[in-house]
Design an enzyme around this catalytic site. Structure first.
Site, PDB file in Angstrom:
ATOM      1  N   HIS A 224      -2.070   8.311   5.569  1.00 35.52           N
ATOM      2  CA  HIS A 224      -2.216   6.944   5.038  1.00 35.52           C
ATOM      3  C   HIS A 224      -3.949   6.826   5.303  1.00 35.52           C
ATOM      4  CE1 HIS A 224      -1.627   3.259   3.164  1.00 35.52           C
ATOM      5  NE2 HIS A 224      -1.875   2.434   4.229  1.00 35.52           N
TER       6      HIS A 224
ATOM      7  N   CYS B 201       0.797  -1.174   0.049  1.00 36.97           N
ATOM      8  CA  CYS B 201       0.002  -0.167   0.019  1.00 36.97           C
ATOM      9  C   CYS B 201       0.763   1.112   0.004  1.00 36.97           C
ATOM     10  CB  CYS B 201      -0.994   0.045   1.069  1.00 36.97           C
ATOM     11  SG  CYS B 201      -1.922  -1.458   1.550  1.00 36.97           S
TER      12      CYS B 201
ATOM     13  N   GLU C 156      -0.942   4.907  13.287  1.00 35.83           N
ATOM     14  CA  GLU C 156      -0.491   6.275  12.495  1.00 35.83           C
ATOM     15  C   GLU C 156      -0.508   7.304  13.409  1.00 35.83           C
ATOM     16  OE1 GLU C 156      -2.682   6.775   8.584  1.00 35.83           O
ATOM     17  OE2 GLU C 156      -1.121   8.052   8.094  1.00 35.83           O
TER      18      GLU C 156
ATOM     19  N   LYS D   5      -9.046   8.220   1.961  1.00 38.86           N
ATOM     20  CA  LYS D   5      -9.467   7.070   1.665  1.00 38.86           C
ATOM     21  C   LYS D   5     -11.227   7.187   1.998  1.00 38.86           C
ATOM     22  CE  LYS D   5      -5.399   4.637   1.652  1.00 38.86           C
ATOM     23  NZ  LYS D   5      -4.233   5.577   2.122  1.00 38.86           N
TER      24      LYS D   5
END
Lengths: 409, 87
Positions: A304, A164, A315, A333
């Site tokens: 991310h 990813c 994260e 996302k």
């Protein structure tokens, strides 16, 4: 021939995403704060049958029938993104020495889109019916190779794969080719179309996908207390990275500068991130040092932010480790889903657009901040604020992390 | 029901973006710019459409030649199938 340089110019963007075909269409879609996730007929019958699809992407219509017959979807998207990026940079074959134009493309799963059919032929005892193109359609290096064929550029050409984080890693490696003086221009980014039954079933069994199939648009909820996983997506982004001397000589106006790159590996677990985000923090710290910037110089983080329980927590810890006061954070996302190997490149392109426009797109579906996360998440509406430097962070299976630092032009 | 020539022509024009005016029975696949892999791929597409298995077609085959080969195989298949057709 340009010599070594510290940072490189970003002179062109090409983005193909579920929010739209083109960098501007993607930006406009993101600013609405709405998710693109929906039921996916190609995943019908699976426990999780939702995805984020690039709208109206017919390969033959988009890239031309001359090449379409031999291209899997991720390669076709890469090709279109590269064409967009080169046009955006105002480049053409007379503007470059083809031998000094490289292509570096990231992908995670490459392509499994035709393997279900090919395996069925094998299982039926028909090995002679397997397509001679089963390999060349699907292997990771073909996105870069087809871009070179299309544009007739003959410099270094290869794939980078860090799951990813692939799109971000590709940009970092491409930057190194320019920094070393090996290339004048590198077209770099990522491409992926993993919304097919095998990856969908696999990610579901890993527990990585959101189960909200009755509410697809509310499914991926980065940094939200109610998050339960990501939504599979697809897309591609290509950035034209150019040696600053080359860009200056042709009078190109950079959109931004890629100032720093850092990479690391957790060496902790094959799939899960290290819970304290140590690897991600190390990549970010390295990228900042590489850019010659301190934590206080970064105005924004494009995270991310997959919307899985583990990623977002790790994260957040990484960001708190690197930044005494983490700057404004967004995750794309929630709106775009997770395009695996393309995600980092799409996010890098959007980070560049954020710097150009002094605007941070909102994190779709972020409503109730997980109290253990404690970050300033941009949500619901775009935030307009002066941005001079921003970082984009990517975290891959295998514990592979990549961080990029961009500076305003 | 389309003829073999029509099936080959439509596969070539739809898949490889060839001008229908270019695709005439006397042209070879090599003339039309196909390489050996593209030809195998085209053979698989024709097989999917017709059920006729086409292996090892040389690039120097003409469209008319391949159409004749398909017609012959089709006839063989019909003959093979016939004895069982009434059982």
């Amino acid at each position: 021939m340009p010599g070594q340089c510290r940072e490189v110019a970003v002179t062109g963007l090409g983005v193909i995403s579920p929010a739209g075909i083109g960098a501007q269409a993607t930006w406009d879609g993101l600013l609405t704060g709405r998710s693109t996730a929906a039921r996916d007929p190609e995943l019908a019958g699976l426990p999780v049958d939702i995805s984020c699809r690039v709208p109206d992407f017919d390969t033959a219509a988009r890239v031309g029938r001359k090449a379409a017959w031999r291209l899997d979807r991720f390669v076709a998207m890469a090709l279109l993104a590269a064409r967009h990026a080169v046009a955006d940079a105002g480049l053409g074959p007379t503007d470059w020495d083809a031998a000094r134009v490289g292509v570096v493309m990231g992908t995670g799963t490459a392509s499994m889109e035709r393997y279900v059919g090919e395996f069925a032929k094998l299982a039926a005892g028909r090995p002679l019916d397997i397509s001679p193109l089963a390999i060349t359609r699907s292997v990771p290096n073909m996105a870069a190779a087809e871009i070179a064929l299309d544009l007739t550029v003959t410099g270094p050409n290869f794939a980078v794969s860090t799951a990813c984080a692939s799109g971000s890693s590709a940009l970092g490696v491409a930057r190194d080719l320019l920094r070393a003086g090996t290339c004048d221009i590198v077209l770099a980014g990522g491409a992926e179309s993993a919304r097919h039954p095998i990856p969908a079933a696999c990610f579901h069994r890993m527990g990585a996908l959101s189960q909200r199939r009755e509410d697809p648009a509310g499914a991926c909820r980065p940094f939200d207390a109610g998050r339960d996983g990501f939504v599979l997506s697809e897309g591609a982004a290509v950035l034209v990275l150019e040696h600053p001397d080359h860009a200056r000589a042709r009078g190109a106006r950079p959109r931004a500068h890629l100032a720093g790159y850092g990479a690391s590996c957790d060496a902790y677990h094959y799939a899960a991130p290290e819970p304290d985000g140590r690897g991600a923090a190390a990549a970010l710290t390295a990228a900042l040092a590489d850019a010659g910037l301190g934590p206080g110089d970064i105005d924004h983080i494009n995270a991310h932010g997959t919307g899985t329980r583990r990623n977002d927590l790790a994260e957040a810890k990484a960001l708190h480790t690197v930044f005494p006061e983490p700057p404004a954070v967004t995750s794309l996302k929630g709106a775009l889903g997770h395009a695996i190997g393309a995600a980092g490149a799409i996010e890098a392109a959007v980070t560049v657009m954020s710097l150009q426009r002094d605007t941070i797109p909102p994190t779709a579906n972020h409503e109730d901040l997980d109290l253990d996360i404690d970050l300033d998440i941009v949500a619901k509406v775009p935030r307009t604020t002066a941005l001079s430097a921003a970082a984009s962070l990517s975290i891959g299976f295998g514990g592979q992390n990549a961080a990029l630092v961009f500076r305003s032009a | 029901m389309p003829t073999s020539t029509e099936l080959i022509t439509s596969t070539l024009t739809e898949t490889f973006d060839l001008d229908p005016a270019e695709v005439t029975p006397e042209r070879t696949f090599e003339d039309l710019g196909l390489d050996s892999l593209a030809l195998v791929e085209m053979g698989l597409m024709l097989q999917e459409r017709t059920g006729i298995s086409l292996e090892d077609i040389p690039l120097t085959t003409t469209i008319g030649g391949l159409a004749a080969l398909m017609d012959a195989q089709d006839a063989d298949k019909a003959l093979t199938a016939a004895p069982n057709s009434g059982t």
